[in-house]
Design a protein around this motif. Structure first.
Motif, mmCIF file in Angstrom:
data_model
loop_
_atom_site.group_PDB
_atom_site.id
_atom_site.type_symbol
_atom_site.label_atom_id
_atom_site.label_comp_id
_atom_site.label_asym_id
_atom_site.label_seq_id
_atom_site.Cartn_x
_atom_site.Cartn_y
_atom_site.Cartn_z
ATOM 1 N N GLN A 135 51.338 29.784 47.826
ATOM 2 C CA GLN A 135 52.149 30.974 47.596
ATOM 3 C C GLN A 135 51.308 32.151 47.111
ATOM 4 N N ILE A 136 50.433 31.881 46.159
ATOM 5 C CA ILE A 136 49.668 32.968 45.556
ATOM 6 C C ILE A 136 48.630 33.539 46.527
ATOM 7 N N SER A 137 48.049 32.680 47.362
ATOM 8 C CA SER A 137 47.036 33.157 48.312
ATOM 9 C C SER A 137 47.629 34.166 49.292
ATOM 10 N N GLN A 138 48.943 34.112 49.514
ATOM 11 C CA GLN A 138 49.601 35.064 50.406
ATOM 12 C C GLN A 138 49.892 36.400 49.711
ATOM 13 N N ARG A 139 49.804 36.405 48.382
ATOM 14 C CA ARG A 139 50.184 37.595 47.610
ATOM 15 C C ARG A 139 48.988 38.356 47.051
ATOM 16 N N VAL A 140 47.798 37.764 47.151
ATOM 17 C CA VAL A 140 46.608 38.375 46.543
ATOM 18 C C VAL A 140 45.568 38.656 47.621
ATOM 19 N N THR A 141 45.054 39.851 47.650
ATOM 20 C CA THR A 141 43.961 40.202 48.556
ATOM 21 C C THR A 141 42.868 40.915 47.767
ATOM 22 N N VAL A 142 41.636 40.814 48.258
ATOM 23 C CA VAL A 142 40.494 41.498 47.650
ATOM 24 C C VAL A 142 39.762 42.227 48.767
ATOM 25 N N SER A 143 39.672 43.534 48.667
ATOM 26 C CA SER A 143 39.026 44.335 49.707
ATOM 27 C C SER A 143 37.547 44.541 49.394
ATOM 28 N N ASP A 144 36.808 44.990 50.405
ATOM 29 C CA ASP A 144 35.393 45.328 50.188
ATOM 30 C C ASP A 144 35.265 46.436 49.141
ATOM 31 N N ARG A 145 36.227 47.333 49.115
ATOM 32 C CA ARG A 145 36.188 48.420 48.137
ATOM 33 C C ARG A 145 36.328 47.872 46.714
ATOM 34 N N ASP A 146 37.166 46.850 46.558
ATOM 35 C CA ASP A 146 37.316 46.214 45.245
ATOM 36 C C ASP A 146 35.984 45.635 44.776
ATOM 37 N N VAL A 147 35.287 44.985 45.697
ATOM 38 C CA VAL A 147 33.996 44.380 45.356
ATOM 39 C C VAL A 147 32.995 45.471 44.986
ATOM 40 N N GLU A 148 32.945 46.545 45.781
ATOM 41 C CA GLU A 148 32.014 47.636 45.506
ATOM 42 C C GLU A 148 32.300 48.287 44.156
ATOM 43 N N ARG A 149 33.571 48.473 43.852
ATOM 44 C CA ARG A 149 33.941 49.090 42.581
ATOM 45 C C ARG A 149 33.474 48.228 41.408
ATOM 46 N N PHE A 150 33.667 46.918 41.535
ATOM 47 C CA PHE A 150 33.250 46.024 40.456
ATOM 48 C C PHE A 150 31.738 46.068 40.275
ATOM 49 N N LEU A 151 30.999 46.003 41.392
ATOM 50 C CA LEU A 151 29.535 46.003 41.317
ATOM 51 C C LEU A 151 29.004 47.312 40.731
ATOM 52 N N SER A 152 29.681 48.398 41.035
ATOM 53 C CA SER A 152 29.226 49.701 40.527
ATOM 54 C C SER A 152 29.380 49.811 39.021
ATOM 55 N N GLN A 153 30.265 48.997 38.459
ATOM 56 C CA GLN A 153 30.508 49.031 37.019
ATOM 57 C C GLN A 153 29.587 48.097 36.243
ATOM 58 N N GLN A 154 28.779 47.317 36.969
ATOM 59 C CA GLN A 154 27.879 46.377 36.321
ATOM 60 C C GLN A 154 26.503 47.021 36.126
ATOM 61 N N PRO A 155 25.732 46.534 35.127
ATOM 62 C CA PRO A 155 24.368 47.044 34.940
ATOM 63 C C PRO A 155 23.546 46.880 36.216
ATOM 64 N N SER A 156 22.635 47.800 36.436
ATOM 65 C CA SER A 156 21.796 47.746 37.632
ATOM 66 C C SER A 156 20.991 46.455 37.668
ATOM 67 N N GLN A 157 20.978 45.813 38.822
ATOM 68 C CA GLN A 157 20.251 44.549 38.970
ATOM 69 C C GLN A 157 19.267 44.641 40.136
ATOM 70 N N VAL A 209 31.540 37.659 43.379
ATOM 71 C CA VAL A 209 32.370 38.717 42.801
ATOM 72 C C VAL A 209 33.744 38.725 43.452
ATOM 73 N N ARG A 210 33.770 38.574 44.782
ATOM 74 C CA ARG A 210 35.043 38.543 45.503
ATOM 75 C C ARG A 210 35.918 37.393 45.001
ATOM 76 N N GLN A 211 35.312 36.214 44.848
ATOM 77 C CA GLN A 211 36.057 35.056 44.371
ATOM 78 C C GLN A 211 36.531 35.251 42.933
ATOM 79 N N ALA A 212 35.687 35.884 42.117
ATOM 80 C CA ALA A 212 36.057 36.115 40.722
ATOM 81 C C ALA A 212 37.251 37.058 40.616
ATOM 82 N N ILE A 213 37.224 38.130 41.408
ATOM 83 C CA ILE A 213 38.345 39.075 41.398
ATOM 84 C C ILE A 213 39.606 38.391 41.893
ATOM 85 N N PHE A 214 39.462 37.610 42.969
ATOM 86 C CA PHE A 214 40.626 36.894 43.504
ATOM 87 C C PHE A 214 41.227 35.968 42.456
ATOM 88 N N GLN A 215 40.376 35.214 41.748
ATOM 89 C CA GLN A 215 40.871 34.267 40.756
ATOM 90 C C GLN A 215 41.603 34.980 39.628
#
Length: 345
Positions: free
Chosen positions: A173-195, A315-321
């Motif tokens: 049920q939940i997998s049908q209600r939750v999506t993670v876009s490439d933009r979501d991943v980029e936004r998260f990475l941009s907020q992390q310290p430079s690696q 990161v994608r999996q973490a956001i999804f979870q």
């Protein structure tokens, strides 16, 4: 460990723990033909007595929960609390809390049946071994331990099977209600310290006890219960035992509260902030999130080498979870509101 009875069969079936295969063999293989009618008569008389004493405490769609089932579940909670020195709310309040949990279980198990979901023995055995190992036991030692508490391994297997079925329903049920876009991943990475010069992600191995707010447990009661669990842990109580007794996160409670290795972004912000501030082997104060109150312990940390591609996938999996955890609460509230539930306590 409870076997739900449908409206059509509740008067004819008994719990599997009450009528074993052995007792069926006695009825079928009685040595004296003249004794069979007497045996059947006695069986029918006892069954009639049980039906007169039993009653329906909740109707859930086309199924029911019987007073005997509720009493058995309450007895299990009370036995566990007594063995571990825990405090319980007044009996009527405890009955309401336990029954509400049974109602939610029944709704989800009905969904599993309608979807023809199943758990094969290989999966079930793997989960049982995992539970035993989380308690530092072999499967045989685990079986001996639960039987010492008056519970058979068959009962535990059935309980775990039901938990796994409910997880399957939740995941579908939940997998049908939750999506993670490439933009979501980029936004998260941009907020992390430079690696740029490093390709790793820090993971934390943690465990927790979650005390939820419920219709019969308000904010102050939930916080007090979480504080009580924390005090038990500070006094040297085994974390796995406290998690099994207190935690409303039953998925992790079966594994002694262990969440495994957690990555940044995988938990809700309040939980992650508290977890990040802890040193290994340090216990948190009760932490409030949208799920309730958590008592968190960090076991260890590690840096996991990753390539850029695998890091993005992590990161994608973490956001999804994290989103799935948030959505699960909403979904459970929705199916509870949509179900026909008649409480008869």
């Amino acid at each position: 460990m409870m076997i739900r009875k449908t409206l059509l069969s509740c008067a004819l079936k008994k719990r599997a723990t009450q009528l074993s295969a052995g007792s069926l063999m006695v009825l079928c293989l009685s040595t004296g033909a003249a004794l069979v009618p007497l045996t059947v008569h006695a069986q029918n008389f006892e069954s009639a007595q049980r039906q007169q004493l039993d009653s329906v405490v909740a109707v859930v769609n086309d199924g029911v929960i019987m007073r005997s089932e509720l009493d058995d579940r309450i007895a299990q909670v009370e036995q566990q609390a007594a063995a571990q020195g825990g405090n319980l709310p007044p009996r009527n309040q405890l009955a309401q809390q336990v029954l509400e949990r049974m109602v939610m279980d029944e709704i989800q198990l009905q969904m599993a049946r309608r979807a023809n979901l199943s758990v094969d023995d290989t999966e079930l055995n793997r989960q049982l071994r995992s539970i035993a190992e989380s308690n530092n036991m072999t499967l045989d030692q685990f079986a001996d331990a639960v039987e010492a508490d008056g519970i058979t391994l068959a009962d535990v297997r059935e309980d775990v099977r039901r938990e796994m079925l409910m997880r399957q329903v939740q995941q579908r049920q939940i997998s049908q209600r939750v999506t993670v876009s490439d933009r979501d991943v980029e936004r998260f990475l941009s907020q992390q310290p430079s690696q740029q010069d490093q390709a790793f992600i820090e993971e934390t191995r943690a465990r927790h006890v979650l005390v939820e707010l419920t219709p019969t447990r308000n904010e102050n009661q939930a916080r007090a219960r979480a504080q009580e669990a924390r005090q038990r842990l500070q006094q040297g109580a085994d974390f796995a035992s406290v998690a099994r007794e207190y935690s409303d996160d039953r998925g992790s409670a079966m594994n002694g509260g262990d969440l495994g290795w957690v990555r940044p972004g995988q938990t809700v912000p309040a939980f992650e902030e508290a977890m990040t501030s802890l040193s290994p082997n340090q216990l948190s104060e009760p932490v409030r999130s949208q799920f309730g109150y958590h008592v968190i312990e960090v076991l260890e940390r590690r840096r996991q080498d990753v390539t850029e591609e695998s890091r993005r996938e992590q990161v994608r999996q973490a956001i999804f979870q994290r989103r799935a955890n948030e959505e699960l609460q909403t979904w459970q509230r929705e199916i509870r509101e949509q179900a026909f539930v008649d409480i008869r306590l």
